[in-house]
Scaffold this active site. Structure first.
Site, PDB file in Angstrom:
ATOM      1  N   ASP A   1      -9.500   4.995  -1.423  1.00  0.00           N
ATOM      2  CA  ASP A   1      -8.402   5.675  -2.087  1.00  0.00           C
ATOM      3  C   ASP A   1      -8.948   6.498  -3.243  1.00  0.00           C
ATOM      4  O   ASP A   1     -10.172   6.667  -3.391  1.00  0.00           O
ATOM      5  CB  ASP A   1      -7.343   4.668  -2.548  1.00  0.00           C
TER       6      ASP A   1
ATOM      7  N   GLU B   1       0.823  -1.209   0.000  1.00  0.00           N
ATOM      8  CA  GLU B   1       0.000   0.000   0.000  1.00  0.00           C
ATOM      9  C   GLU B   1       0.858   1.260   0.000  1.00  0.00           C
ATOM     10  O   GLU B   1       0.538   2.245  -0.671  1.00  0.00           O
ATOM     11  CB  GLU B   1      -0.935  -0.002   1.208  1.00  0.00           C
TER      12      GLU B   1
ATOM     13  N   TYR C   1      -6.552   5.339   5.405  1.00  0.00           N
ATOM     14  CA  TYR C   1      -6.576   4.472   4.231  1.00  0.00           C
ATOM     15  C   TYR C   1      -5.758   3.200   4.453  1.00  0.00           C
ATOM     16  O   TYR C   1      -6.232   2.082   4.235  1.00  0.00           O
ATOM     17  CB  TYR C   1      -6.053   5.232   3.014  1.00  0.00           C
TER      18      TYR C   1
END
Length: 346
Positions: free
Chosen positions: A134, A33, A116
């Protein structure tokens, strides 16, 4: 129309085979990520594999030196993310028994992990029913529900999170999150969305109003500052001089050539004066001949860089203490900025 089921069916047919989708290891998920923020999948893939090859576990990463981490990150930009990745690993090692917390709320307490990333780890690694929001997700939801709140506003972030949380199915949260993110990446794209074959078209409010390209609504625009960097590269064919950037700002923790920075372009005579005053570096006559110029664009800064190669490094007798001699052959093992990389490649 059942939005969640439609997205899951689409995902089953169109999903890409990506390595981080075959693991429930929170460390590997966290790594993917962070790398994929502002990075293309094809570029990020090599970094993902390189990090896991060198640091297979979060403890391996925690035990590494910051310099080694920064060197491996070199070229990705946003170097604060690499420092946060390293710092998080050390917290997990020292305070969590080497294991990531298994809830979104607990993950948020770790340095460098925002909403997130916390939602992604909690969902993909631990199956928590928490929507991952996102840019791709915001685009899909913004168009589907014609959300008029700016995506980067405080209210907008809350609205998008609540909308996504309301859609996510309790029995397949990770799969749904992957599906909606992939849908935004491949189908509901920023510039050329494939509305003609979109399975959500009948319920898409933006499509019905012929306003697809108006969503998601953009708020404030990042102001890009223009700066001018004048680099001096001492070079006797064997070695040069560099310093490790320690001040907060871009490229902290990376090695850099001597430099004069300015908010306005400088003539060669002024560069010479600044180099003497700030670096105690006496530049020879004609130092500017053969200079190499680059424009390097970051998210918040446009850098106009000029590199001057200096063949006689003995002239720099009163150099600041933070500079040290570096052999050219040793540069490959050091973390340097992408801008310095571009100069060396040229």
């Amino acid at each position: 129309m059942n939005t969640a089921q439609t997205l899951l069916k689409w995902y089953d047919r169109h999903k890409r085979d990506l390595p981080w989708r075959h693991t429930s290891d929170p460390y590997a998920i966290r790594l993917s990520e962070v790398i994929l923020q502002q990075t293309r999948v094809d570029q990020g893939m090599a970094y993902y594999h390189a990090f896991l090859d060198r640091f297979p576990t979060v403890t391996d990463l925690a035990n590494a030196s910051e310099e080694e981490v920064m060197r491996l990150w070199q070229g990705l930009g946003y170097y604060s993310r690499a420092r946060n990745l390293h710092a998080t690993a050390q917290v997990v090692r020292d305070h969590c028994g080497g294991k990531f917390p298994d809830t979104c709320d607990a993950l948020l307490a770790l340095r460098g992990i925002g909403p997130y990333t916390a939602a992604a780890i909690a969902s993909f690694a631990f199956g928590e029913k928490k929507a991952v929001v996102d840019g791709n997700v915001m685009r899909v939801l913004g168009r589907l529900f014609a959300i008029d709140d700016a995506a980067d506003s405080t209210r907008g972030k809350r609205v998008f999170q609540e909308t996504a949380d309301a859609l996510i199915p309790a029995d397949e949260p990770a799969l749904f999150n992957q599906a909606v993110m992939e849908f935004g990446a491949l189908q509901c794209t920023p510039r050329q969305p494939q509305c003609g074959i979109c399975p959500l078209r009948s319920g898409c409010r933006a499509y019905a109003a012929d306003r697809v390209m108006d969503y998601p609504v953009k708020g404030r625009k990042t102001q890009v500052k223009q700066v001018w960097y004048y680099y001096f590269v001492p070079d006797d064919g064997r070695a040069t001089w560099m310093r490790k950037r320690s001040h907060n700002g871009i490229w902290k923790g990376l090695y850099d050539f001597p430099c004069v920075e300015s908010d306005v372009p400088l003539p060669a005579a002024k560069v010479k004066v600044r180099a003497a005053a700030e670096l105690a570096l006496p530049l020879p006559a004609g130092f500017s001949k053969g200079a190499k110029e680059f424009v390097h664009i970051l998210s918040h800064r446009k850098i106009h860089a000029t590199f001057y190669r200096l063949p006689d490094i003995r002239m720099w007798k009163n150099k600041p203490s933070e500079y040290r001699e570096v052999k050219w052959q040793d540069l490959d093992g050091m973390g340097i900025s992408r801008l310095a990389d571009r100069f060396l490649e040229g």
